[in-house]
Design a protein around this motif. Structure first.
Motif, PDB file in Angstrom:
ATOM      1  N   LEU A  55       0.830  -1.202   0.000  1.00 21.89           N
ATOM      2  CA  LEU A  55       0.000   0.000   0.000  1.00 21.89           C
ATOM      3  C   LEU A  55       0.867   1.257   0.000  1.00 21.89           C
ATOM      4  O   LEU A  55       0.602   2.210  -0.740  1.00 21.89           O
ATOM      5  N   LEU A  56       1.924   1.258   0.806  1.00 22.71           N
ATOM      6  CA  LEU A  56       2.824   2.407   0.858  1.00 22.71           C
ATOM      7  C   LEU A  56       3.554   2.607  -0.471  1.00 22.71           C
ATOM      8  O   LEU A  56       3.725   3.741  -0.935  1.00 22.71           O
ATOM      9  N   ALA A 107       2.421   1.664  -3.413  1.00 23.61           N
ATOM     10  CA  ALA A 107       1.405   2.140  -4.362  1.00 23.61           C
ATOM     11  C   ALA A 107       1.120   3.629  -4.154  1.00 23.61           C
ATOM     12  O   ALA A 107       0.992   4.385  -5.133  1.00 23.61           O
ATOM     13  N   ALA A 108       1.046   4.063  -2.909  1.00 21.03           N
ATOM     14  CA  ALA A 108       0.818   5.484  -2.628  1.00 21.03           C
ATOM     15  C   ALA A 108       1.975   6.331  -3.146  1.00 21.03           C
ATOM     16  O   ALA A 108       1.765   7.433  -3.675  1.00 21.03           O
ATOM     17  N   THR A 109       3.190   5.821  -3.022  1.00 21.63           N
ATOM     18  CA  THR A 109       4.355   6.542  -3.547  1.00 21.63           C
ATOM     19  C   THR A 109       4.272   6.654  -5.063  1.00 21.63           C
ATOM     20  O   THR A 109       4.531   7.727  -5.631  1.00 21.63           O
ATOM     21  N   ILE A 117       1.593   6.597  -6.884  1.00 19.79           N
ATOM     22  CA  ILE A 117       0.504   7.528  -7.223  1.00 19.79           C
ATOM     23  C   ILE A 117       0.973   8.964  -7.074  1.00 19.79           C
ATOM     24  O   ILE A 117       0.641   9.827  -7.890  1.00 19.79           O
ATOM     25  N   SER A 118       1.773   9.236  -6.046  1.00 24.59           N
ATOM     26  CA  SER A 118       2.256  10.604  -5.870  1.00 24.59           C
ATOM     27  C   SER A 118       3.191  11.015  -7.010  1.00 24.59           C
ATOM     28  O   SER A 118       3.264  12.190  -7.368  1.00 24.59           O
ATOM     29  N   THR A 176       1.399  12.662  -9.985  1.00 25.69           N
ATOM     30  CA  THR A 176       0.875  14.022  -9.899  1.00 25.69           C
ATOM     31  C   THR A 176       1.596  14.968 -10.845  1.00 25.69           C
ATOM     32  O   THR A 176       1.164  16.101 -11.036  1.00 25.69           O
ATOM     33  N   ILE A 186      -1.273  12.546   0.389  1.00 23.49           N
ATOM     34  CA  ILE A 186      -0.746  11.181   0.290  1.00 23.49           C
ATOM     35  C   ILE A 186       0.372  10.971   1.313  1.00 23.49           C
ATOM     36  O   ILE A 186       0.434   9.933   1.979  1.00 23.49           O
ATOM     37  N   ALA A 195      -1.132  10.579   4.721  1.00 22.12           N
ATOM     38  CA  ALA A 195      -1.811   9.286   4.825  1.00 22.12           C
ATOM     39  C   ALA A 195      -0.774   8.196   5.093  1.00 22.12           C
ATOM     40  O   ALA A 195      -0.987   7.293   5.910  1.00 22.12           O
ATOM     41  N   LYS A 196       0.375   8.314   4.421  1.00 24.67           N
ATOM     42  CA  LYS A 196       1.450   7.351   4.650  1.00 24.67           C
ATOM     43  C   LYS A 196       2.009   7.479   6.068  1.00 24.67           C
ATOM     44  O   LYS A 196       2.346   6.471   6.698  1.00 24.67           O
TER      45      LYS A 196
END
Length: 90
Positions: free
Chosen positions: A14-15, A17-19, A21-22, A25, A41, A44-45
């Motif tokens: 998840l972490l 994937a969040a990276t 996604i960022s 941007t 993001i 959230a992390k």
């Protein structure tokens, strides 16, 4: 024990994937919106790392809520600063 390892692996994914996604941007035309997405993001992390890897999810509720409140407050403060400096640029 296997369940704990599976949970840690899922959180780590998840972490990651969040990276990723960022990183996406960069395709957002507005710098302010892109910056806001990255800040949200990131915090959230921060909350996920605090809850899962610092084991705050099993801490007393007061400590957990103080941590999450701090994260939310700092995130909001940074978003306000971002918007104000973005508005000042014109």
């Amino acid at each position: 024990m296997a369940l704990a390892k599976d949970r840690i692996t899922l959180v780590w994914l998840l972490l990651v994937a969040a990276t990723l996604i960022s990183f996406e941007t960069t395709f957002i035309p507005s710098e302010t919106v892109a910056g806001a997405v990255v800040i949200v993001i990131a915090f959230a992390k921060v909350v996920v790392v605090g809850r899962e890897f610092m084991e705050l999810r099993e801490a007393p509720c007061v400590l957990l809520w103080l941590f999450q409140g701090w994260a939310a407050l700092v995130c909001i403060a940074l978003l306000v600063l971002l918007v104000l400096t973005g508005a000042a640029k014109g």
